[in-house]
Design a protein around this motif. Structure first.
Motif, PDB file in Angstrom:
ATOM      1  N   ASP A   1       6.232  -8.257  12.753  1.00  0.00           N
ATOM      2  CA  ASP A   1       6.998  -8.692  13.930  1.00  0.00           C
ATOM      3  C   ASP A   1       7.218  -7.570  14.943  1.00  0.00           C
ATOM      4  N   SER A   2       6.846  -6.334  14.601  1.00  0.00           N
ATOM      5  CA  SER A   2       6.970  -5.241  15.569  1.00  0.00           C
ATOM      6  C   SER A   2       5.709  -5.094  16.423  1.00  0.00           C
ATOM      7  N   LEU A   3       4.661  -5.835  16.079  1.00  0.00           N
ATOM      8  CA  LEU A   3       3.402  -5.780  16.829  1.00  0.00           C
ATOM      9  C   LEU A   3       3.290  -7.002  17.730  1.00  0.00           C
ATOM     10  N   ARG A   4       2.942  -6.793  18.973  1.00  0.00           N
ATOM     11  CA  ARG A   4       2.764  -7.905  19.909  1.00  0.00           C
ATOM     12  C   ARG A   4       1.586  -8.778  19.458  1.00  0.00           C
ATOM     13  N   ASN A   5       1.653 -10.061  19.749  1.00  0.00           N
ATOM     14  CA  ASN A   5       0.611 -11.001  19.314  1.00  0.00           C
ATOM     15  C   ASN A   5      -0.778 -10.578  19.743  1.00  0.00           C
ATOM     16  N   GLU A   6      -0.933 -10.151  20.992  1.00  0.00           N
ATOM     17  CA  GLU A   6      -2.265  -9.773  21.449  1.00  0.00           C
ATOM     18  C   GLU A   6      -2.770  -8.522  20.718  1.00  0.00           C
ATOM     19  N   VAL A   7      -1.856  -7.643  20.340  1.00  0.00           N
ATOM     20  CA  VAL A   7      -2.237  -6.463  19.574  1.00  0.00           C
ATOM     21  C   VAL A   7      -2.618  -6.874  18.153  1.00  0.00           C
ATOM     22  N   MET A   8      -1.842  -7.766  17.566  1.00  0.00           N
ATOM     23  CA  MET A   8      -2.135  -8.227  16.203  1.00  0.00           C
ATOM     24  C   MET A   8      -3.529  -8.843  16.130  1.00  0.00           C
ATOM     25  N   ARG A   9      -3.865  -9.676  17.099  1.00  0.00           N
ATOM     26  CA  ARG A   9      -5.176 -10.319  17.082  1.00  0.00           C
ATOM     27  C   ARG A   9      -6.301  -9.296  17.141  1.00  0.00           C
ATOM     28  N   SER A  10      -6.114  -8.237  17.900  1.00  0.00           N
ATOM     29  CA  SER A  10      -7.199  -7.269  18.065  1.00  0.00           C
ATOM     30  C   SER A  10      -7.299  -6.277  16.911  1.00  0.00           C
ATOM     31  N   ILE A  11      -6.230  -6.066  16.156  1.00  0.00           N
ATOM     32  CA  ILE A  11      -6.310  -5.067  15.079  1.00  0.00           C
ATOM     33  C   ILE A  11      -6.361  -5.658  13.677  1.00  0.00           C
ATOM     34  N   MET A  12      -6.157  -6.941  13.530  1.00  0.00           N
ATOM     35  CA  MET A  12      -6.079  -7.508  12.183  1.00  0.00           C
ATOM     36  C   MET A  12      -7.337  -7.266  11.359  1.00  0.00           C
ATOM     37  N   ALA A  13      -8.467  -7.078  11.999  1.00  0.00           N
ATOM     38  CA  ALA A  13      -9.684  -6.786  11.247  1.00  0.00           C
ATOM     39  C   ALA A  13      -9.571  -5.445  10.525  1.00  0.00           C
ATOM     40  N   ASN A  14      -8.661  -4.607  10.969  1.00  0.00           N
ATOM     41  CA  ASN A  14      -8.505  -3.271  10.393  1.00  0.00           C
ATOM     42  C   ASN A  14      -7.302  -3.135   9.460  1.00  0.00           C
ATOM     43  N   TYR A  15      -6.565  -4.216   9.242  1.00  0.00           N
ATOM     44  CA  TYR A  15      -5.352  -4.149   8.439  1.00  0.00           C
ATOM     45  C   TYR A  15      -5.357  -5.173   7.322  1.00  0.00           C
ATOM     46  N   GLU A  16      -4.713  -4.815   6.217  1.00  0.00           N
ATOM     47  CA  GLU A  16      -4.458  -5.749   5.119  1.00  0.00           C
ATOM     48  C   GLU A  16      -3.089  -6.355   5.382  1.00  0.00           C
ATOM     49  N   LEU A  17      -2.992  -7.656   5.381  1.00  0.00           N
ATOM     50  CA  LEU A  17      -1.758  -8.349   5.703  1.00  0.00           C
ATOM     51  C   LEU A  17      -1.005  -8.721   4.434  1.00  0.00           C
ATOM     52  N   GLY A  18       0.282  -8.383   4.431  1.00  0.00           N
ATOM     53  CA  GLY A  18       1.166  -8.772   3.328  1.00  0.00           C
ATOM     54  C   GLY A  18       2.204  -9.752   3.839  1.00  0.00           C
TER      55      GLY A  18
ATOM     56  N   SER B   1      -3.159  -0.251   6.883  1.00  0.00           N
ATOM     57  CA  SER B   1      -4.520   0.002   7.340  1.00  0.00           C
ATOM     58  C   SER B   1      -5.502  -0.183   6.191  1.00  0.00           C
ATOM     59  N   LYS B   2      -6.647  -0.819   6.480  1.00  0.00           N
ATOM     60  CA  LYS B   2      -7.676  -0.995   5.457  1.00  0.00           C
ATOM     61  C   LYS B   2      -8.285   0.338   5.033  1.00  0.00           C
ATOM     62  N   GLY B   3      -8.053   1.395   5.800  1.00  0.00           N
ATOM     63  CA  GLY B   3      -8.558   2.714   5.444  1.00  0.00           C
ATOM     64  C   GLY B   3      -7.738   3.415   4.370  1.00  0.00           C
ATOM     65  N   ALA B   4      -6.561   2.876   4.062  1.00  0.00           N
ATOM     66  CA  ALA B   4      -5.707   3.489   3.035  1.00  0.00           C
ATOM     67  C   ALA B   4      -6.309   3.244   1.659  1.00  0.00           C
ATOM     68  N   ARG B   5      -6.594   4.311   0.950  1.00  0.00           N
ATOM     69  CA  ARG B   5      -7.152   4.197  -0.404  1.00  0.00           C
ATOM     70  C   ARG B   5      -6.008   4.259  -1.413  1.00  0.00           C
ATOM     71  N   LEU B   6      -5.615   3.114  -1.912  1.00  0.00           N
ATOM     72  CA  LEU B   6      -4.442   3.033  -2.778  1.00  0.00           C
ATOM     73  C   LEU B   6      -4.756   2.719  -4.227  1.00  0.00           C
ATOM     74  N   ALA B   7      -5.938   2.206  -4.528  1.00  0.00           N
ATOM     75  CA  ALA B   7      -6.268   1.795  -5.891  1.00  0.00           C
ATOM     76  C   ALA B   7      -6.078   2.952  -6.867  1.00  0.00           C
ATOM     77  N   GLY B   8      -5.259   2.699  -7.880  1.00  0.00           N
ATOM     78  CA  GLY B   8      -4.997   3.679  -8.924  1.00  0.00           C
ATOM     79  C   GLY B   8      -4.013   4.774  -8.543  1.00  0.00           C
ATOM     80  N   ARG B   9      -3.518   4.772  -7.313  1.00  0.00           N
ATOM     81  CA  ARG B   9      -2.607   5.834  -6.858  1.00  0.00           C
ATOM     82  C   ARG B   9      -1.159   5.378  -6.957  1.00  0.00           C
ATOM     83  N   HIS B  10      -0.270   6.345  -7.134  1.00  0.00           N
ATOM     84  CA  HIS B  10       1.168   6.074  -7.220  1.00  0.00           C
ATOM     85  C   HIS B  10       1.784   6.299  -5.846  1.00  0.00           C
TER      86      HIS B  10
END
Length: 194
Positions: free
Chosen positions: A92-109, A115-124
């Motif tokens: 809700d802190s991202l404007r709708n037009e911004v969300m549409r343009s960046i969602m390809a780069n983010y994992e949505l919860g 960011s999809k670039g965050a490598r979290l598997a197996g990390r604490h």
């Protein structure tokens, strides 16, 4: 070890954390503690960061700073402790037009994105934010981190607001909330409020 923990607790109790209150935010009868008075002064910021750093479990690899109050704190803690850092954005802190343009780069919860670039598997991963209220954003963040293969069972906060159920909600989700200072729901001094 218990003596060391008691010394940390005593230091936290003695820690001066100035703030101003945002009256009736996020809801009527609740005043949000704005930490910017402290974080704009390096002599006040360092003790806060050091106190939070003493609460980070040794197993932690990455700190996840919550939009917006936790971002700077997590960055400072990550640098201080030689840890990785990711930012968690509230949808809700991202404007709708911004969300549409960046969602390809983010994992949505559930109301948060990573960011999809965050490598979290197996990390604490430990979550960092300025204030714990209901625990909803932190819990959604932990769920997303876990869905991406990370381990998340710790959240660090400068403040929590008493009686809002945040600690209990996080505990129910398997997350230990480490808090430097608990505050009543409304500001003690109306002169501090905005």
């Amino acid at each position: 070890m218990i003596d060391q923990l008691q010394q940390v607790a005593k230091r936290d109790d003695d820690l001066d954390i100035p703030f101003r209150s945002w009256k009736n935010h996020p809801a009527a009868g609740v005043d949000f503690p704005d930490l910017s008075i402290a974080t704009s002064d390096p002599t006040l910021t360092r003790p806060i960061v050091d106190a939070l750093a003493s609460r980070i479990p040794a197993k932690i690899d990455v700190l996840a700073g919550l939009d917006i109050g936790g971002l700077g704190l997590a960055g400072a803690l990550a640098y201080r402790n030689g840890l990785g850092f990711i930012d968690i954005r509230k949808v809700d802190s991202l404007r709708n037009e911004v969300m549409r343009s960046i969602m390809a780069n983010y994992e949505l919860g559930e109301g948060v994105v990573i960011s999809k670039g965050a490598r979290l598997a197996g990390r604490h991963v430990a979550i960092v934010d300025d204030c714990l209220i209901s625990g909803g954003t932190a819990l959604a963040t932990a769920r997303l981190i876990r869905r991406l293969g990370g381990h998340c069972d710790t959240a660090l906060f400068v403040f929590d607001i008493e009686g809002m159920g945040g600690r209990e909600r996080l505990a129910g989700g398997g997350i230990t909330a480490e808090v430097l200072r608990s505050l009543p729901p409304t500001a003690a001094d109306p002169a501090e409020a905005v």
